[in-house]
Structure formats: C-alpha cells, structure tokens
Design a protein around this motif. Structure first.
Motif, PDB file in Angstrom:
ATOM      1  N   CYS A 190      -7.622  -6.105   2.176  1.00 15.33           N
ATOM      2  CA  CYS A 190      -8.732  -5.446   1.488  1.00 15.33           C
ATOM      3  C   CYS A 190      -8.373  -5.239   0.040  1.00 15.33           C
ATOM      4  O   CYS A 190      -7.303  -4.715  -0.255  1.00 15.33           O
ATOM      5  CB  CYS A 190      -9.036  -4.097   2.139  1.00 15.33           C
ATOM      6  SG  CYS A 190      -9.409  -4.257   3.903  1.00 15.33           S
ATOM      7  N   CYS A 344      -6.069  -0.702   1.658  1.00 19.40           N
ATOM      8  CA  CYS A 344      -6.958  -0.234   2.711  1.00 19.40           C
ATOM      9  C   CYS A 344      -6.942  -1.184   3.887  1.00 19.40           C
ATOM     10  O   CYS A 344      -6.763  -2.399   3.740  1.00 19.40           O
ATOM     11  CB  CYS A 344      -8.384  -0.090   2.183  1.00 19.40           C
ATOM     12  SG  CYS A 344      -8.555   1.262   0.994  1.00 19.40           S
ATOM     13  N   SER A 345      -7.139  -0.616   5.080  1.00 25.83           N
ATOM     14  CA  SER A 345      -7.101  -1.380   6.313  1.00 25.83           C
ATOM     15  C   SER A 345      -8.513  -1.637   6.804  1.00 25.83           C
ATOM     16  O   SER A 345      -9.469  -0.967   6.410  1.00 25.83           O
ATOM     17  CB  SER A 345      -6.294  -0.630   7.374  1.00 25.83           C
ATOM     18  OG  SER A 345      -6.402  -1.260   8.632  1.00 25.83           O
ATOM     19  N   VAL A 346      -8.641  -2.630   7.694  1.00 30.13           N
ATOM     20  CA  VAL A 346      -9.947  -2.905   8.298  1.00 30.13           C
ATOM     21  C   VAL A 346     -10.297  -1.844   9.328  1.00 30.13           C
ATOM     22  O   VAL A 346     -11.467  -1.672   9.671  1.00 30.13           O
ATOM     23  CB  VAL A 346      -9.946  -4.300   8.939  1.00 30.13           C
ATOM     24  CG1 VAL A 346      -9.829  -5.364   7.885  1.00 30.13           C
ATOM     25  CG2 VAL A 346      -8.825  -4.425   9.960  1.00 30.13           C
ATOM     26  N   SER A 347      -9.297  -1.110   9.855  1.00 33.20           N
ATOM     27  CA  SER A 347      -9.548  -0.016  10.797  1.00 33.20           C
ATOM     28  C   SER A 347      -9.808   1.255  10.011  1.00 33.20           C
ATOM     29  O   SER A 347      -9.023   1.615   9.134  1.00 33.20           O
ATOM     30  CB  SER A 347      -8.354   0.161  11.739  1.00 33.20           C
ATOM     31  OG  SER A 347      -8.125  -1.016  12.472  1.00 33.20           O
ATOM     32  N   GLU A 348     -10.873   1.936  10.341  1.00 33.95           N
ATOM     33  CA  GLU A 348     -11.248   3.130   9.599  1.00 33.95           C
ATOM     34  C   GLU A 348     -10.230   4.237   9.844  1.00 33.95           C
ATOM     35  O   GLU A 348      -9.802   4.474  10.968  1.00 33.95           O
ATOM     36  CB  GLU A 348     -12.640   3.592  10.022  1.00 33.95           C
ATOM     37  CG  GLU A 348     -13.170   4.763   9.210  1.00 33.95           C
ATOM     38  CD  GLU A 348     -14.571   5.144   9.608  1.00 33.95           C
ATOM     39  OE1 GLU A 348     -15.084   6.128   9.068  1.00 33.95           O
ATOM     40  OE2 GLU A 348     -15.141   4.436  10.471  1.00 33.95           O
ATOM     41  N   THR A 350      -7.156   4.319   8.724  1.00 30.63           N
ATOM     42  CA  THR A 350      -5.777   3.850   8.636  1.00 30.63           C
ATOM     43  C   THR A 350      -5.572   3.126   7.319  1.00 30.63           C
ATOM     44  O   THR A 350      -6.522   2.809   6.603  1.00 30.63           O
ATOM     45  CB  THR A 350      -5.436   2.912   9.809  1.00 30.63           C
ATOM     46  OG1 THR A 350      -6.270   1.734   9.731  1.00 30.63           O
ATOM     47  CG2 THR A 350      -5.642   3.607  11.141  1.00 30.63           C
ATOM     48  N   ASN A 352      -2.943  -0.011   5.519  1.00 33.74           N
ATOM     49  CA  ASN A 352      -1.893  -1.011   5.664  1.00 33.74           C
ATOM     50  C   ASN A 352      -0.929  -0.927   4.489  1.00 33.74           C
ATOM     51  O   ASN A 352      -1.326  -0.594   3.364  1.00 33.74           O
ATOM     52  CB  ASN A 352      -2.482  -2.423   5.744  1.00 33.74           C
ATOM     53  CG  ASN A 352      -3.186  -2.668   7.066  1.00 33.74           C
ATOM     54  OD1 ASN A 352      -3.116  -1.840   7.967  1.00 33.74           O
ATOM     55  ND2 ASN A 352      -3.866  -3.794   7.176  1.00 33.74           N
ATOM     56  N   GLN A 366       0.636  -0.751   9.779  1.00 36.52           N
ATOM     57  CA  GLN A 366      -0.646  -0.047   9.842  1.00 36.52           C
ATOM     58  C   GLN A 366      -0.315   1.399  10.173  1.00 36.52           C
ATOM     59  O   GLN A 366       0.020   1.733  11.308  1.00 36.52           O
ATOM     60  CB  GLN A 366      -1.560  -0.648  10.903  1.00 36.52           C
ATOM     61  CG  GLN A 366      -2.957  -0.051  10.896  1.00 36.52           C
ATOM     62  CD  GLN A 366      -3.867  -0.745  11.887  1.00 36.52           C
ATOM     63  OE1 GLN A 366      -3.482  -1.017  13.013  1.00 36.52           O
ATOM     64  NE2 GLN A 366      -5.082  -1.046  11.461  1.00 36.52           N
ATOM     65  N   ASP A 367      -0.371   2.263   9.168  1.00 31.76           N
ATOM     66  CA  ASP A 367       0.199   3.608   9.232  1.00 31.76           C
ATOM     67  C   ASP A 367       1.696   3.486   9.518  1.00 31.76           C
ATOM     68  O   ASP A 367       2.435   3.049   8.654  1.00 31.76           O
ATOM     69  CB  ASP A 367      -0.539   4.462  10.261  1.00 31.76           C
ATOM     70  CG  ASP A 367      -1.921   4.891   9.755  1.00 31.76           C
ATOM     71  OD1 ASP A 367      -2.180   4.698   8.546  1.00 31.76           O
ATOM     72  OD2 ASP A 367      -2.724   5.385  10.542  1.00 31.76           O
ATOM     73  N   LYS A 371       2.891  -4.184  12.250  1.00 35.45           N
ATOM     74  CA  LYS A 371       1.920  -5.160  12.718  1.00 35.45           C
ATOM     75  C   LYS A 371       2.369  -6.597  12.485  1.00 35.45           C
ATOM     76  O   LYS A 371       1.957  -7.499  13.213  1.00 35.45           O
ATOM     77  CB  LYS A 371       0.575  -4.925  12.015  1.00 35.45           C
ATOM     78  CG  LYS A 371      -0.134  -3.641  12.427  1.00 35.45           C
ATOM     79  CD  LYS A 371      -0.545  -3.689  13.883  1.00 35.45           C
ATOM     80  CE  LYS A 371      -1.362  -2.480  14.274  1.00 35.45           C
ATOM     81  NZ  LYS A 371      -1.791  -2.513  15.694  1.00 35.45           N
TER      82      LYS A 371
END
Length: 932
Positions: A190, A344-348, A350, A352, A366-367, A371
């Motif tokens: 992102c 920013c991650s694709v999971s709300e 969290t 990266n 990821q946090d 990954k």
C-alpha cells in the motif's frame, strides 16, 4: 541460497568505493512530471547526487545509460535527501539536500531532447542555508498546521477529490511469464499518496542536540533538546504536530511544535544572528517512553484520518506506539536489524513492516506476525516502496557500498535436475536380507549402550564425604545446651582427589538449620596432579527444634587447566543419634501413623542398635526416642502383622523417625538379598494436622508484616521529633520544649520494644518454617506410599511443595506452593481441556488467607486417588475412577461435570471429609493389642 529470495527487477552499482546510509535514499516524483511515477534519488557521502528512472527491457536487467537522469557532484557529503514543497509561492515538489554545514533546496527539471541522446535533466539551486552547527539528520512537514490552514483557503479542490487522493493504493501485480513459463504474484503493498495543497517546513537536528527550524527560505528558530548527548533519529507527526526522537538515555521523547516555537532563546542580544552558538530555554517533553536500547530509525504511519502510530526500530526490537506514547505492540527480532519501513496493510487495523537485517534478509511482518522472508544479495541500509514504470509496490533497497536494487517478492524455482543414475536390476531378496541384518545390529547396539555410545570421562576432581560412625568423644558444641540435654557433635570428613593441577579450589559444606558446622568454608591448593586432601569439620545442633533433614552437601568450585570454571559435589547423611536420644516409650500419643510392609517384622534392635538395650530374646518391638529439647516419639512393631506404628505428641516430629525406619528397613532387606521389599500406607491422609501447621506459619507471617509497619511508623515519628528538638536547640531564643523530650523518650522505648518483637517473631517464624518443612516431607512420603508413586513423581511433588530454602516476607511458602499446586491441577492432573487453557497469574503476592491453598492441596490428593499421575507433560489424561485406599469411596467420573479446580475443591470439604479427618484405621486396636 534461500528459496524465497527477492526477485531482481532492476539493479545498479553506484560509483566506486562510495558510502551510503539510511538517509541517502528517497523516492518521489521529483521532476513534477505528473504521471505518478517515482524517481529514485540517491546521495552519497562522497558528494554525488544521482537520480534514476528505471526502464528495464526485461526483468533482471541492470542499469542502462538512459536510466540515469542526472548525476552531479555537490562537493560536500550528502547526509540526507528529501522531496517536498520547500519553495514558497508554488506547490511544486523540490529536492532538499542536507550537507554537514549546509542545507540546499534544488529544483529538478527536464527538457525535451532533439537528438538521439533523449531528454536532458538539470538542477537549479533555489536557496541554501549555511549552518553554524554540524548537521546530523532532518525531517519535514507542515509544522504548526500549515497544510491545514492553507488547505482551507484552497478553492476548486472538492471534498470528493481530496478523499480520493487520500485513498491507499492496493494493487495485485502479476509479472509476465519467465522462460520457465511461471508467473509471480507481487505482495500486496500500500502506498499512501496525499496531494493536499500547502507547504513543508524543514527541521534539522545538529550533532549537539539542537533543533533548527526553517520556514522555507527563512530561518525560524533553534532550540536545544534537554539533556542531549548524542543525536538520534528524528520524525514529525502531523496528527499531533510534534517532533519525535530517541535521546541518548534510550527513551523516546515527543516535543510539541508549539512548545518549541513559543520557547525563547536565552540570549536576546543575538536575535539578529539567529544561528550563533547559544542555549535555549529548557524544554519539557510531551511524553517519554524508555525502550532500553538505542534506536536506528523512527517512522510514523497513519491508519486513517483519526489515528496514527509511531514505529521505532531498536537494536533488538521494533516498537509500535500510539500517539500518546503507549506501547501498542513490540516485536523481538532474531537478527540485528539494519533498516525498516512500515506501511499500511490490506487488513484493516493492522500494519505491515519491512525489516532488513545484517543476515541479508528482508522480513515482512503484519503487526508482530512474520508473513514473509526474502533473501537479498546485500545488507540493506535503506528501504523504500514506490511506483516505478507503472509497476506499483516495488521494493527499493540500498546497501552501504552502493548496491541499488529494485525487487519484488516471489519464489525462485530451482533449475537444477539430478542426473539419472545408471539403470541396473535390483535384487529385492538380497536387499531384504541385508536390511534384516542391519536392523539386528542396530537393535543389539541399542540394548547394550543406547542410541549413542557412552564414553567414560575421568573427572578432574573426585569428591567424597564420610561421616564418623561414632559421636565425638569431646563435643565441639562448647557452651551450647538445649534444655538440660548435652549437645553432641559428629565429625564429617571430605576427601578431595585431583587428576590434574587445579586453581582456585573452594570447598563449601552445607547442612540444614538448626544444624551448624564448626567451619563451612575451605580454600585448598592442588599444585601437582594426583594429590589427596582431607578436610574435617564437626556438626552439632544449635536450636530447640529439630532439623527438617539430616542430609548435608559438600560443593567444590574450581577452575580447570583449560580455564573453565567447574563445580563438583557430593551428599552425606548424618545419623539420627546426633539429634535424638533413647527414651522410655509412651503408650498414648495425639498423632499416629501406620506403615505396612510386605515382609515379616524385623526386630527394632537390628534397625536402631544405638537406641535400646539388648534383651534376652533379641526381639525388641517397642522403642522410644526423645529429640534434643524434650519432644518424644514412640516406635512400635507388630509381632503378628507386618505393620509398624509411629506416634508422637507433635505431628512434625513423626517425619525423621518414619523416614529413618523406611531407610533402615530397605538397607536391612538389601543385605539379606531381598529386592522386592515395599512399604505402603493405607490410612487416611493427615491433612488436618498439616493444615494447622500451615495456618500457624501464615499467622506468623501476617504478624511480622504488622510489626514491621508499626516499627516503620514509630521510626518516622522518632525522626520527626528529633528534627523538632534540633530546631528548638538551635534557636537563639530559647523556647519551651512542650514535652517533646518526654515524647521522644516514649517513642524510643516503643521503637526498641517493636524491634525486639520483630526479632522474636522472626525467630518464631524460622522455627515454624522448619516444622512446616518436616511436615511437608512427611506428607510427601505418605502420598508416595499411599499411591505407590515413582521416584520421578515424588521429585515433582518435592519441587512443588518445597520450592524455598528460606522463607521471606517478599516471597513466602504459601503463595509459591499455591501457584505450583495450581499448575499441577491445571496441567497433568486436569480433568478437561478447559482447565489446561486457564492461565496462572505471573505475579506472586501474599494471600489474604490459606483457604485457597488448603483446597488445592485437598484437591490434589483427590485427583491422585482417582488415578491421576504426575508428569511433566500436559497431555496426561486421568484414567478411570479408582477406589481410594483406606475404605474411601469416590464419585464416578461420569457423574461429575467439568468444573474448575476451585469448584471441585469446595465440594471436597462436604463429600470427602475422610481426607482431612483424624486417622482412624480398623487395624489400630489390633496393632495396639499385639504390642501389649
């Protein structure tokens, strides 16, 4: 080679013998082309500035001539490069270059070429600032809310367009097939773009900790950070309008821009010369957080419009902090990191994080969850993510020696194929015969010496201890008397035999209090190999209570010829006659125990030859013992049954005699060649007597706390009265004492009385703890005989019930044993997986009472009676219900619900009172009749 290595999209080697650092890399549309494509800006410590726009023909191509847009020598080391809106009157992006003594802002532009050489790029100096202090790092942003104020005046930029600019780009990219016909999916990355109008200000941190703020072409102010010794990484948070750095005291500090701006310089006369040497007003941080290590970098990431996080990369961990300085999470790294980049991650909810380390690995978290891990060809000192050549999410890394690489994440399939072996016919019958022979050899070897061959190694030092069979003719306990009894002593010899020359040999001998040694520390020299040293000392009792154990330990520490410190030890056992005297047996006693055996009874004269006079028939079945201090114990052996009874007025005094009886029986039958001798206990567990000792010990602990609190209060009062008296005595004008001297004398007497009470309570607590340890040893012995536990299971019980050698107010026996017993109930003795999932409190505090501990001990006995077994694994499942020895029936497992340990233990006091009642055995009357 790692299978998951970074896929090289484009790479280049910059210069020769140039050096780079984390601030030398930047990605931005520096030439304001408007196509959304980033350029790579790289500066070096040699003063070279390079701008790249990669256009590889195919994946993995190196740098081409047209990829280098600009290369210029600035004649000063480049510490950091940043791109922002640094020029007033325009919203175009400009390039800021930080030198040690100068800040330059350039405009980068290109002109269309009319010949085959293509477009030409050049830079133009917009303005520069000469620095009076050596610079270290810089950051930029809309300090003081510049971006928001100018955005409100912007006309033509609708709210919808602004929200569109703030949306993150989430892209899944698939590369063209390679020559092996496989494609690779790019990791979701992102990139947040913001095109709000405004201007950026620059803040430079000097080597001596001064922050210099520049409002584009003009110098604003300079402020010293308090207590600055070495500069740290610096970042700006637009959400809180504050600067965040890590000081030399290893703590993250946040300073509001308004606090910096409104602080005044100390020297007003130098206002015209803004950057002269001087110190500013002491600043106060908005918040601080001690991370305990030096930081490598700081980065601030915004999740949405209302929240942001501060990421700090340490030497061993990286931290995620909230805006107010609270830790959101932290991750301990396995390797030394070199750089990082949160995004920013694709999971709300969290985020990266790319973390590069000195093992040439790039980890993606990821946090706190790893990954992806990818292999790099170099150690990265800077990492960025950008959009290059219509390819979004390209990872750009830079090493300290100038290796610049643009890569993406994927797997690298191996092209190696194993060569074919020569085809030959296989005779399966011969292979089966050979396999059986090899299996037989392996089986025979495992039977004789185990899986690995055992090699005998001769020790450098052999330690052995020998206890004299007779008491000392002249007791070494000079002047020590317990009541009217004369205290004997016994000699212990420790023999040391060395094989090689040893250094710094120290011998320490330990015995259980109240047993003491005449000397317990020895220094021995071994100047030659094959020497023998003998050390002698005497042991005697010094106290009115019995010791919980009669075992001692000799520990030798030394340094081997190779310089390695080592420890050798051996144990020895003291005789019972050291603390006990023969006495007349007693027919009545408050506490009784019956031990069953599987062999005919043995004359007590054979077991305890020093405690009875030899009779005509050599059959002695009653024997009396008296401990030094007056406590009596009677031992009875049945003439018709295979039972022995031990009885005493004190429950804890049964331990030493019971243990000595079992040891002497085992030695007696071993000498007779009988190896199947066994003891058992079929009576009810004497938990009620055990709980009384626990309550008494806990009550003394509570009294000790109350006395110490009172002593502390009286000491504070005593010092306060002293200060007032001293003030009166120093006063030039005499004033009446107003009975302060009487109050001082009364407080002094209270302090002395409380100190004596504390000391007396400590002695009582020490004796109570020794009695509690004796009773605990006895309970463990009875549980082992009751349930026929193995040596390993008894060792687990001893570790749970006897964790402390000494009892203190900070860490007491009750809370420690309660935690250990609860752990056993929730692991190996648990009835369901729900109990195993419960977590214990990691902090041990003194409990309010002992009810919870007593319930857990009762529940432990109940679980063992139902067939539970102690082990070190949590996979143990309790077998079917068994009938408890001693005529105690249990509730079937099918009728019980899955409940917690507290619920089960509460029910035990109503349904299982046999566990805590007085011992009442049907064999008691028959045994007493046989003895009489």
């Amino acid at each position: 080679m790692s299978l998951f290595k970074a896929r090289d999209w484009w790479s280049a080697v910059l210069g020769e013998k140039e050096e780079f650092d984390q601030g030398c890399l930047c990605l931005a549309d520096v030439d304001n082309s408007g196509d959304g494509q980033d350029k790579i800006i790289v500066g070096s410590f040699m003063g070279y500035l390079r701008i790249f726009n990669p256009h590889p023909v195919k994946t993995g191509d190196g740098a081409q001539a047209e990829d280098l847009l600009l290369e210029v020598h600035l004649r000063a080391p480049v510490l950091q490069v940043e791109v922002g809106k640094f020029v007033s009157g325009t919203e175009m992006l400009h390039l800021a270059v930080l030198h040690p003594r100068k800040l330059c802002v350039y405009s980068v532009s290109g002109t269309l070429g009319n010949v085959e050489h293509g477009n030409q790029y050049h830079i133009k100096l917009m303005y520069e600032h000469n620095l009076q202090r050596t610079a270290c790092t810089m950051t930029h942003g809309p300090f003081g809310g510049v971006k928001e104020r100018e955005a409100e005046r912007e006309v033509g930029d609708t709210e919808k367009e602004r929200q569109r600019h703030l949306q993150p780009w989430v892209t899944t990219w698939k590369f063209p097939p390679c020559r092996w016909g496989q494609g690779f999916v790019l990791w979701f990355l992102c990139v947040v773009k913001c095109s709000e109008p405004g201007r950026d200000l620059i803040c430079i941190q000097s080597m001596d900790g001064m922050l210099m703020v520049f409002e584009q072409e003009s110098y604003a102010f300079g402020r010293f950070l308090p207590g600055s010794l070495l500069p740290g990484p610096l970042a700006y948070s637009s959400r809180t309008d504050s600067f965040i750095t890590v000081s030399s005291s290893r703590q993250v500090e946040s300073y509001k821009y308004q606090v910096l701006a409104f602080a005044s310089d100390a020297d007003k006369k130098q206002e015209a010369e803004h950057q002269k040497l001087g110190s500013g007003k002491r600043l106060i941080a908005d918040w601080t957080l001690n991370i305990g290590e030096q930081a490598l970098d700081i980065c601030i990431v915004s999740f949405n419009q209302s929240a942001s996080s501060v990421f700090v990369l340490g030497e061993r961990n990286f931290f995620c902090l909230r805006e107010n300085g609270q830790i959101r999470f932290m991750k301990k790294l396995d390797c030394n990191p070199s750089c990082f980049l949160p995004y920013c991650s694709v999971s709300e909810g969290t985020v990266n994080t790319l973390v590069g380390n000195h093992n040439r690995l790039l980890h993606i978290y990821q946090d706190v969850t790893l990954k992806w891990a990818t292999q790099l060809p170099h150690v990265p000192v800077a990492v960025r993510v950008g959009c290059l050549h219509d390819l979004k999410g390209v990872i750009v890394t830079l090493s300290d020696d100038g290796h610049l690489q643009c890569s993406y994440l994927g797997t690298d399939p191996s092209l190696f194929q194993a060569p074919k072996v020569e085809a030959r016919e296989v005779n399966y019958d011969e292979l089966d015969v050979e396999l059986k022979e090899l299996q037989k050899i392996i089986k025979d070897v495992n039977k004789t010496q185990g899986i690995w061959p055992v090699t005998e190694r001769e020790d450098d030092l052999k330690v052995s201890a020998a206890v004299s069979p007779y008491l000392d003719s002249v007791s070494q306990a000079a002047g020590v008397e317990i009541g009217t009894d004369h205290v004997p002593s016994i000699t212990v010899k420790v023999i040391l035999q060395n094989r090689v020359v040893l250094q710094k040999v120290k011998l320490s001998i330990y015995v259980q209090s109240p047993l003491v040694l005449t000397c317990d520390q020895f220094s021995i020299e071994f100047t030659a190999p094959e020497m023998t040293r003998t050390v002698s000392c005497s042991v005697y009792l010094k106290g009115s209570h019995t010791p919980p154990e009669l075992e001692g330990n000799a520990v030798v520490s030394y340094i081997s010829p190779t310089g390695i410190p080592r420890v050798a030890q051996c144990k020895f056992r003291l005789p019972l006659k050291l603390v006990c005297l023969p006495d007349q047996p007693s027919k009545t006693a408050s506490h009784k125990l019956t031990i069953d055996t599987n062999k005919p009874p043995v004359s007590l004269l054979s077991l305890f030859p020093g405690f009875a006079n030899q009779s005509e028939d050599d059959q002695v079945n009653v024997m009396g013992f008296r401990f030094l201090g007056g406590s009596r114990v009677t031992l009875l052996a049945s003439k018709t049954s295979q039972r022995y009874r031990i009885q005493s007025e004190q429950f804890e005094d049964l331990w030493l005699i019971t243990n000595e009886l079992i040891i002497q029986l085992q030695e007696y039958f071993e000498k007779q060649g009988i190896r199947d001798f066994a003891c058992s206990f079929s009576g009810s567990m004497p938990l009620q007597e055990y709980f009384e000792l626990i309550d008494h010990h806990f009550e003394l602990r509570l009294n000790g706390e109350k006395l110490e609190e009172l002593l502390s209060e009286r000491a504070i009062q005593f010092r306060a009265i002293q200060r007032r008296l001293l003030t009166r005595f120093k006063d030039e004008t005499p004033s009446p004492l107003q009975h302060l001297d009487t109050l001082l004398d009364g407080t002094y007497k209270q302090v002395i009385a409380l100190a004596d009470a504390v000391e007396e309570n400590q002695d009582s607590l020490f004796q109570s703890f020794a009695r509690l340890k004796s009773a605990t040893h006895l309970v463990i012995l009875l549980i082992g005989l009751w349930q026929k536990l193995s040596a390993d299971q008894i060792a687990i019980l001893e570790a749970a019930f006897l964790p402390l050698q000494r009892d203190t107010q900070e860490l007491g026996w009750e809370e420690t044993v309660d935690a250990a017993v609860s752990h056993l109930l929730k692991t190996c003795l648990s009835k369901s997986s729900k109990e195993q999932a419960l977590h214990l409190n990691s902090q041990l505090n003194i409990p309010k009472d002992t009810s919870r501990l007593k319930k857990h001990i009762t529940l432990l006995c109940d679980r063992l009676a139902k067939g539970g077994r102690l082990c070190l694994t949590t996979d143990a499942v309790a077998p079917q219900t068994m009938v408890m020895p001693g005529g105690c029936a249990t509730i079937p497992e099918s009728d019980l619900e899955e409940r917690s340990a507290e619920q089960d233990s509460a029910e035990l006091f109503t349904n299982h009172k046999h566990l805590i009642g007085k011992p009442s055995s049907p064999e008691a009357s028959s045994l007493q009749g046989a003895v009489e």
